[in-house]
Design a protein around this motif. Sequence first.
Motif, PDB file in Angstrom:
ATOM      1  N   UNK A  10       0.818  -1.206   0.000  1.00 13.87           N
ATOM      2  CA  UNK A  10       0.000   0.000   0.000  1.00 13.87           C
ATOM      3  C   UNK A  10       0.854   1.259   0.000  1.00 13.87           C
ATOM      4  N   UNK A  11       1.965   1.227   0.619  1.00 15.95           N
ATOM      5  CA  UNK A  11       2.821   2.410   0.718  1.00 15.95           C
ATOM      6  C   UNK A  11       4.085   2.269  -0.132  1.00 15.95           C
ATOM      7  N   UNK A  12       4.041   1.578  -1.155  1.00 10.17           N
ATOM      8  CA  UNK A  12       5.191   1.312  -2.024  1.00 10.17           C
ATOM      9  C   UNK A  12       5.763   2.612  -2.598  1.00 10.17           C
ATOM     10  N   UNK A  13       4.986   3.514  -2.956  1.00 11.32           N
ATOM     11  CA  UNK A  13       5.466   4.774  -3.533  1.00 11.32           C
ATOM     12  C   UNK A  13       6.265   5.572  -2.514  1.00 11.32           C
ATOM     13  N   UNK A  14       5.912   5.507  -1.303  1.00 10.18           N
ATOM     14  CA  UNK A  14       6.637   6.252  -0.271  1.00 10.18           C
ATOM     15  C   UNK A  14       8.071   5.703  -0.100  1.00 10.18           C
ATOM     16  N   UNK A  15       8.210   4.422  -0.271  1.00 16.91           N
ATOM     17  CA  UNK A  15       9.553   3.819  -0.146  1.00 16.91           C
ATOM     18  C   UNK A  15      10.472   4.248  -1.279  1.00 16.91           C
ATOM     19  N   UNK A  16       9.968   4.480  -2.457  1.00 21.62           N
ATOM     20  CA  UNK A  16      10.786   4.877  -3.595  1.00 21.62           C
ATOM     21  C   UNK A  16      11.291   6.306  -3.459  1.00 21.62           C
ATOM     22  N   UNK A  17      10.644   7.141  -2.668  1.00 19.03           N
ATOM     23  CA  UNK A  17      11.071   8.523  -2.514  1.00 19.03           C
ATOM     24  C   UNK A  17      12.386   8.644  -1.751  1.00 19.03           C
ATOM     25  N   UNK A  18      12.661   7.775  -0.859  1.00 19.00           N
ATOM     26  CA  UNK A  18      13.863   7.872  -0.024  1.00 19.00           C
ATOM     27  C   UNK A  18      14.981   7.009  -0.603  1.00 19.00           C
ATOM     28  N   UNK A  19      15.863   7.654  -1.304  1.00 16.57           N
ATOM     29  CA  UNK A  19      17.039   6.959  -1.823  1.00 16.57           C
ATOM     30  C   UNK A  19      18.211   7.276  -0.902  1.00 16.57           C
ATOM     31  N   UNK A  20      19.086   6.329  -0.728  1.00 15.55           N
ATOM     32  CA  UNK A  20      20.255   6.499   0.151  1.00 15.55           C
ATOM     33  C   UNK A  20      21.280   7.392  -0.512  1.00 15.55           C
ATOM     34  N   UNK A  21      21.808   8.303   0.273  1.00 19.47           N
ATOM     35  CA  UNK A  21      22.874   9.181  -0.234  1.00 19.47           C
ATOM     36  C   UNK A  21      24.205   8.454  -0.013  1.00 19.47           C
ATOM     37  N   UNK A  22      24.754   7.951  -1.095  1.00 18.07           N
ATOM     38  CA  UNK A  22      25.970   7.117  -1.015  1.00 18.07           C
ATOM     39  C   UNK A  22      27.165   7.915  -0.495  1.00 18.07           C
ATOM     40  N   UNK A  23      27.283   9.137  -0.889  1.00 14.69           N
ATOM     41  CA  UNK A  23      28.427   9.960  -0.451  1.00 14.69           C
ATOM     42  C   UNK A  23      28.397  10.141   1.063  1.00 14.69           C
ATOM     43  N   UNK A  24      27.213  10.443   1.569  1.00 16.06           N
ATOM     44  CA  UNK A  24      27.051  10.668   3.000  1.00 16.06           C
ATOM     45  C   UNK A  24      27.318   9.372   3.769  1.00 16.06           C
ATOM     46  N   UNK A  25      26.830   8.291   3.207  1.00 15.43           N
ATOM     47  CA  UNK A  25      27.002   6.993   3.839  1.00 15.43           C
ATOM     48  C   UNK A  25      28.485   6.624   3.928  1.00 15.43           C
ATOM     49  N   UNK A  26      29.249   6.770   2.838  1.00 12.24           N
ATOM     50  CA  UNK A  26      30.675   6.440   2.830  1.00 12.24           C
ATOM     51  C   UNK A  26      31.468   7.383   3.730  1.00 12.24           C
ATOM     52  N   UNK A  27      31.098   8.634   3.781  1.00 15.59           N
ATOM     53  CA  UNK A  27      31.792   9.583   4.654  1.00 15.59           C
ATOM     54  C   UNK A  27      31.643   9.172   6.103  1.00 15.59           C
TER      55      UNK A  27
END
Length: 177
Positions: A10-27
Amino acid sequence: MDNFEKHIRAHQNEFDDHKADKEKLWARIESELAPPKVVPLWKSRGFRIAASTLLLVGLGIIIGFFALNATTEQTQLVDQELLDIDMHYKSLVSHQVKLVQNHPNLSKEDKTEFLGFIDELDQEYELLRLEMNKNLDNEIVLEAIVKNYKKRIELIENLLNQINKSKTINEDYGYTL
């Protein structure tokens, strides 16, 4: 289907909005990691042991080479010295032996007996020479070889002097008036 799965669909569209910021994650991951410990090769224990071993082996080879070279030179000097002594005294002894062999006032028995004694000294010389080959650094053996030669020459000279003295004494009796 269970409730959790229904909620996800039901909330599948909401999950697609949040993509992980790879640069922030690696930092963030890099900040949590400790910097790598860099040990220079020459400061490592294994390298020091290997270098020390290599140095000791190299020094051993160099010292062994120079010691062997010095021993070879010393052996050549001793061999040359022995050869010079041998040639000098052999010529003297052979000359003196010829004088004894050709002396007219000696009987064959006297010549044979005396030359037999000289042959015994020759055999002793050969034993000394074999000993010299076994132990080239032995100056005592070299001195014994020289003494052997000197003894042979001295014996021959004494014999010839005695013969010459007896000859002059016998000749003096002939001129008495």
